[in-house]
Design a protein around this motif. Structure first.
Motif, PDB file in Angstrom:
ATOM      1  N   GLY A 154       0.822  -1.196   0.000  1.00 51.73           N
ATOM      2  CA  GLY A 154       0.000   0.000   0.000  1.00 51.73           C
ATOM      3  C   GLY A 154       0.861   1.253   0.000  1.00 51.73           C
ATOM      4  O   GLY A 154       2.026   1.228   0.393  1.00 51.73           O
ATOM      5  N   PRO A 155       0.298   2.399  -0.452  1.00 47.84           N
ATOM      6  CA  PRO A 155       1.085   3.642  -0.544  1.00 47.84           C
ATOM      7  C   PRO A 155       1.736   4.035   0.772  1.00 47.84           C
ATOM      8  O   PRO A 155       2.821   4.593   0.795  1.00 47.84           O
ATOM      9  N   GLN A 156       1.091   3.718   1.898  1.00 49.60           N
ATOM     10  CA  GLN A 156       1.643   4.088   3.193  1.00 49.60           C
ATOM     11  C   GLN A 156       2.723   3.139   3.670  1.00 49.60           C
ATOM     12  O   GLN A 156       3.365   3.377   4.683  1.00 49.60           O
ATOM     13  N   GLU A 157       2.951   2.045   2.943  1.00 50.66           N
ATOM     14  CA  GLU A 157       3.887   1.019   3.401  1.00 50.66           C
ATOM     15  C   GLU A 157       5.048   0.819   2.435  1.00 50.66           C
ATOM     16  O   GLU A 157       5.742  -0.177   2.517  1.00 50.66           O
ATOM     17  N   LEU A 158       5.232   1.728   1.497  1.00 47.92           N
ATOM     18  CA  LEU A 158       6.262   1.524   0.483  1.00 47.92           C
ATOM     19  C   LEU A 158       7.639   1.407   1.125  1.00 47.92           C
ATOM     20  O   LEU A 158       8.057   2.259   1.904  1.00 47.92           O
ATOM     21  N   SER A 159       8.360   0.341   0.773  1.00 43.37           N
ATOM     22  CA  SER A 159       9.700   0.119   1.310  1.00 43.37           C
ATOM     23  C   SER A 159      10.744   0.599   0.316  1.00 43.37           C
ATOM     24  O   SER A 159      10.428   0.953  -0.824  1.00 43.37           O
ATOM     25  N   ASP A 160      12.013   0.582   0.736  1.00 41.02           N
ATOM     26  CA  ASP A 160      13.094   1.003  -0.150  1.00 41.02           C
ATOM     27  C   ASP A 160      13.257   0.061  -1.336  1.00 41.02           C
ATOM     28  O   ASP A 160      13.899   0.414  -2.323  1.00 41.02           O
ATOM     29  N   THR A 161      12.717  -1.150  -1.220  1.00 43.44           N
ATOM     30  CA  THR A 161      12.894  -2.147  -2.284  1.00 43.44           C
ATOM     31  C   THR A 161      11.593  -2.421  -3.026  1.00 43.44           C
ATOM     32  O   THR A 161      11.391  -3.493  -3.564  1.00 43.44           O
ATOM     33  N   ILE A 162      10.699  -1.423  -3.073  1.00 44.34           N
ATOM     34  CA  ILE A 162       9.424  -1.592  -3.763  1.00 44.34           C
ATOM     35  C   ILE A 162       9.634  -1.946  -5.233  1.00 44.34           C
ATOM     36  O   ILE A 162       8.840  -2.671  -5.832  1.00 44.34           O
ATOM     37  N   ASN A 163      10.729  -1.457  -5.831  1.00 44.25           N
ATOM     38  CA  ASN A 163      10.984  -1.749  -7.252  1.00 44.25           C
ATOM     39  C   ASN A 163      11.207  -3.236  -7.494  1.00 44.25           C
ATOM     40  O   ASN A 163      11.051  -3.712  -8.627  1.00 44.25           O
ATOM     41  N   LEU A 164      11.545  -3.992  -6.458  1.00 46.07           N
ATOM     42  CA  LEU A 164      11.800  -5.419  -6.640  1.00 46.07           C
ATOM     43  C   LEU A 164      10.516  -6.236  -6.696  1.00 46.07           C
ATOM     44  O   LEU A 164      10.559  -7.451  -6.825  1.00 46.07           O
ATOM     45  N   GLU A 165       9.365  -5.565  -6.620  1.00 38.81           N
ATOM     46  CA  GLU A 165       8.119  -6.267  -6.871  1.00 38.81           C
ATOM     47  C   GLU A 165       7.962  -6.557  -8.359  1.00 38.81           C
ATOM     48  O   GLU A 165       7.014  -7.215  -8.775  1.00 38.81           O
ATOM     49  N   ALA A 238      28.209 -16.492  -3.928  1.00 41.64           N
ATOM     50  CA  ALA A 238      27.892 -17.214  -2.701  1.00 41.64           C
ATOM     51  C   ALA A 238      27.321 -16.283  -1.637  1.00 41.64           C
ATOM     52  O   ALA A 238      27.099 -16.696  -0.504  1.00 41.64           O
ATOM     53  N   SER A 239      27.051 -15.038  -2.002  1.00 50.28           N
ATOM     54  CA  SER A 239      26.447 -14.100  -1.055  1.00 50.28           C
ATOM     55  C   SER A 239      25.021 -14.532  -0.729  1.00 50.28           C
ATOM     56  O   SER A 239      24.342 -15.142  -1.553  1.00 50.28           O
ATOM     57  N   PRO A 240      24.534 -14.214   0.467  1.00 49.64           N
ATOM     58  CA  PRO A 240      23.134 -14.508   0.793  1.00 49.64           C
ATOM     59  C   PRO A 240      22.211 -13.603  -0.007  1.00 49.64           C
ATOM     60  O   PRO A 240      22.608 -12.520  -0.452  1.00 49.64           O
ATOM     61  N   TYR A 241      20.964 -14.035  -0.191  1.00 47.96           N
ATOM     62  CA  TYR A 241      20.068 -13.287  -1.059  1.00 47.96           C
ATOM     63  C   TYR A 241      19.675 -11.922  -0.491  1.00 47.96           C
ATOM     64  O   TYR A 241      19.108 -11.101  -1.203  1.00 47.96           O
ATOM     65  N   ASN A 242      20.016 -11.640   0.765  1.00 46.94           N
ATOM     66  CA  ASN A 242      19.791 -10.292   1.300  1.00 46.94           C
ATOM     67  C   ASN A 242      20.496  -9.235   0.458  1.00 46.94           C
ATOM     68  O   ASN A 242      20.101  -8.068   0.443  1.00 46.94           O
ATOM     69  N   LEU A 243      21.584  -9.628  -0.215  1.00 46.68           N
ATOM     70  CA  LEU A 243      22.362  -8.675  -1.008  1.00 46.68           C
ATOM     71  C   LEU A 243      21.837  -8.509  -2.428  1.00 46.68           C
ATOM     72  O   LEU A 243      22.441  -7.792  -3.233  1.00 46.68           O
ATOM     73  N   TYR A 244      20.725  -9.146  -2.754  1.00 46.24           N
ATOM     74  CA  TYR A 244      20.201  -9.051  -4.121  1.00 46.24           C
ATOM     75  C   TYR A 244      19.958  -7.605  -4.566  1.00 46.24           C
ATOM     76  O   TYR A 244      20.397  -7.226  -5.663  1.00 46.24           O
ATOM     77  N   PRO A 245      19.276  -6.756  -3.776  1.00 44.31           N
ATOM     78  CA  PRO A 245      19.071  -5.370  -4.244  1.00 44.31           C
ATOM     79  C   PRO A 245      20.380  -4.649  -4.528  1.00 44.31           C
ATOM     80  O   PRO A 245      20.502  -3.934  -5.525  1.00 44.31           O
ATOM     81  N   PHE A 246      21.352  -4.846  -3.643  1.00 42.65           N
ATOM     82  CA  PHE A 246      22.658  -4.200  -3.794  1.00 42.65           C
ATOM     83  C   PHE A 246      23.373  -4.676  -5.059  1.00 42.65           C
ATOM     84  O   PHE A 246      23.858  -3.877  -5.867  1.00 42.65           O
ATOM     85  N   LEU A 247      23.427  -5.993  -5.272  1.00 47.69           N
ATOM     86  CA  LEU A 247      24.164  -6.534  -6.409  1.00 47.69           C
ATOM     87  C   LEU A 247      23.447  -6.270  -7.727  1.00 47.69           C
ATOM     88  O   LEU A 247      24.089  -6.010  -8.754  1.00 47.69           O
ATOM     89  N   ARG A 248      22.130  -6.310  -7.718  1.00 53.53           N
ATOM     90  CA  ARG A 248      21.376  -6.009  -8.942  1.00 53.53           C
ATOM     91  C   ARG A 248      21.629  -4.566  -9.370  1.00 53.53           C
ATOM     92  O   ARG A 248      21.855  -4.277 -10.556  1.00 53.53           O
ATOM     93  N   SER A 249      21.604  -3.639  -8.407  1.00 58.13           N
ATOM     94  CA  SER A 249      21.879  -2.232  -8.719  1.00 58.13           C
ATOM     95  C   SER A 249      23.303  -2.050  -9.219  1.00 58.13           C
ATOM     96  O   SER A 249      23.552  -1.292 -10.163  1.00 58.13           O
ATOM     97  N   PHE A 250      24.246  -2.758  -8.584  1.00 56.88           N
ATOM     98  CA  PHE A 250      25.640  -2.648  -9.013  1.00 56.88           C
ATOM     99  C   PHE A 250      25.804  -3.083 -10.469  1.00 56.88           C
ATOM    100  O   PHE A 250      26.432  -2.382 -11.277  1.00 56.88           O
ATOM    101  N   ILE A 251      25.263  -4.238 -10.827  1.00 64.49           N
ATOM    102  CA  ILE A 251      25.411  -4.753 -12.195  1.00 64.49           C
ATOM    103  C   ILE A 251      24.804  -3.790 -13.204  1.00 64.49           C
ATOM    104  O   ILE A 251      25.403  -3.499 -14.255  1.00 64.49           O
TER     105      ILE A 251
END
Length: 367
Positions: A154-165, A238-251
């Motif tokens: 919802g608009p009031q709950e947007l997180s920093d990783t909303i783009n990953l939806e 071998a990084s944990p998937y927590n780093l997905y937003p970081f690594l996707r942005s880097f690439i």
């Protein structure tokens, strides 16, 4: 050219968790590859989603852990830019994983929805499905697939990783060329042999690419791709998937070709465990994931790029031998290894010893 050594929303809770849907839950749809053997076959794709649950206690822990990390890494109290960067990268490590959740998705331009499988106890859902709503997809096309509108945050709950939806599916037909690439110290400076520097490169610094690699990969993509067989890139870490937003942005930001990112199916609630994830059990993990991806494209020719800090030479050599033994038409045509120096001198003498590479690539054509 780099120095390379050449060798040859609202998420529905499934029956296992009986309570109302929570608008604070979060889902990431990871970019993937859809594959088929010929134009007469249906597309298939593995859809991977990561689920997280809202937990206010976790939010409080984020603040505590940021303070501890900035102290451990000697970040100046008035360095607000770095502190903000740390906060953004730490946050995914401190979210509570969401087991037993399901979500509906749909492709852009399609009215057809389909459900992904229920997330496991690690908060990961992995589904091998026929894509729905894209019967006209052609090799080389990239289509956006998103959490359905009714299930988004919802608009009031947007997180920093909303783009990953929204994830991106690259459609690939078997029989062309593909690139498998390690990430840490192959295309991104991570310095995995040094614990403190690894944490700095992961949580505090603006990420840096290995010199020349974006241009090299773009050249590979242009040279190897054809209209019928555009070259897909598979990035594995071998990084944990927590780093997905970081690594996707880097690439994306560094100018590498878009591709599928494969990370370990585990979520750490402790940032210091990144070092453990990247340095433990990487050999078996990478072999398993490479076998899976190459099994989707058995007639494809592969180029493998890695580095000397861990076991990339041995993993790729084994992949070469297994592919040759299968005799299904595909082959490993090139293996390139980036020799890393200046991070852990005491270990690099053995890691970069020519005898190591001779042993790893014994029996492999080096022409």
């Amino acid at each position: 050219m780099p120095s390379l050594t050449k060798f040859g929303g609202i998420i529905h809770h499934a029956a296992a968790v009986e309570h109302d849907a929570d608008a604070n839950d979060e889902v990431w749809l990871l970019d993937n590859i859809a594959f088929r053997g010929s134009p007469d076959e249906q597309w298939q794709a593995e859809y991977v989603a990561a689920f997280f649950r809202e937990n206010r206690a976790v939010r409080e822990k984020i603040v505590t852990d940021i303070v501890a990390l900035t102290r451990d890494l000697d970040i100046a109290p008035n360095d607000l830019v770095t502190k903000s960067r740390v906060r953004d990268r730490v946050a995914p490590f401190l979210r509570e994983i969401g087991p037993h959740l399901v979500v509906k998705v749909q492709y852009e331009g399609s009215n057809e929805e389909f459900s992904l499988s229920q997330s496991k106890t690690n908060g990961i859902s992995s589904s091998l499905l026929h894509p729905v709503g894209v019967p006209d997809a052609l090799p080389g096309q990239i289509r956006n697939v998103s959490v359905t509108t009714a299930e988004r945050e919802g608009p009031q709950e947007l997180s920093d990783t909303i783009n990953l939806e929204t994830g991106r599916t690259c459609f690939v037909q078997d029989g062309g060329w593909a690139v498998i690439s390690d990430i840490d110290d192959t295309i991104k400076i991570s310095e995995v042999r040094n614990r403190e520097k690894l944490l700095q490169n992961t949580f505090t610094k603006v990420p840096s690419h290995v010199a020349g690699m974006p241009e090299f990969y773009q050249q590979l993509h242009t040279t190897l791709s054809t209209q019928q067989h555009p070259t897909p890139f598979v990035y594995i870490s071998a990084s944990p998937y927590n780093l997905y937003p970081f690594l996707r942005s880097f690439i994306n930001d560094a100018g590498f070709p878009e591709g599928m990112i494969i990370l370990k199916d585990m979520s750490w609630m402790d940032m210091h465990s990144v070092f453990l994830s990247i340095t433990t059990g990487t050999h078996e993990y990478k072999e398993d994931r490479i076998r899976k991806v190459s099994g989707w494209l058995p007639k494809t020719n592969w180029i493998c790029v890695g580095d000397s800090t861990q076991t990339d030479p041995e993993v790729y050599a084994q992949f070469y031998k297994e592919t040759a033994q299968k005799g299904l038409g595909g082959r490993v045509a090139r293996i390139w290894i980036h020799k890393v120096v200046g991070v852990d001198p005491s270990a690099e003498k053995a890691l970069n010893d020519p005898k190591r590479f001779e042993k790893a690539f014994e029996g492999i054509d080096k022409s």
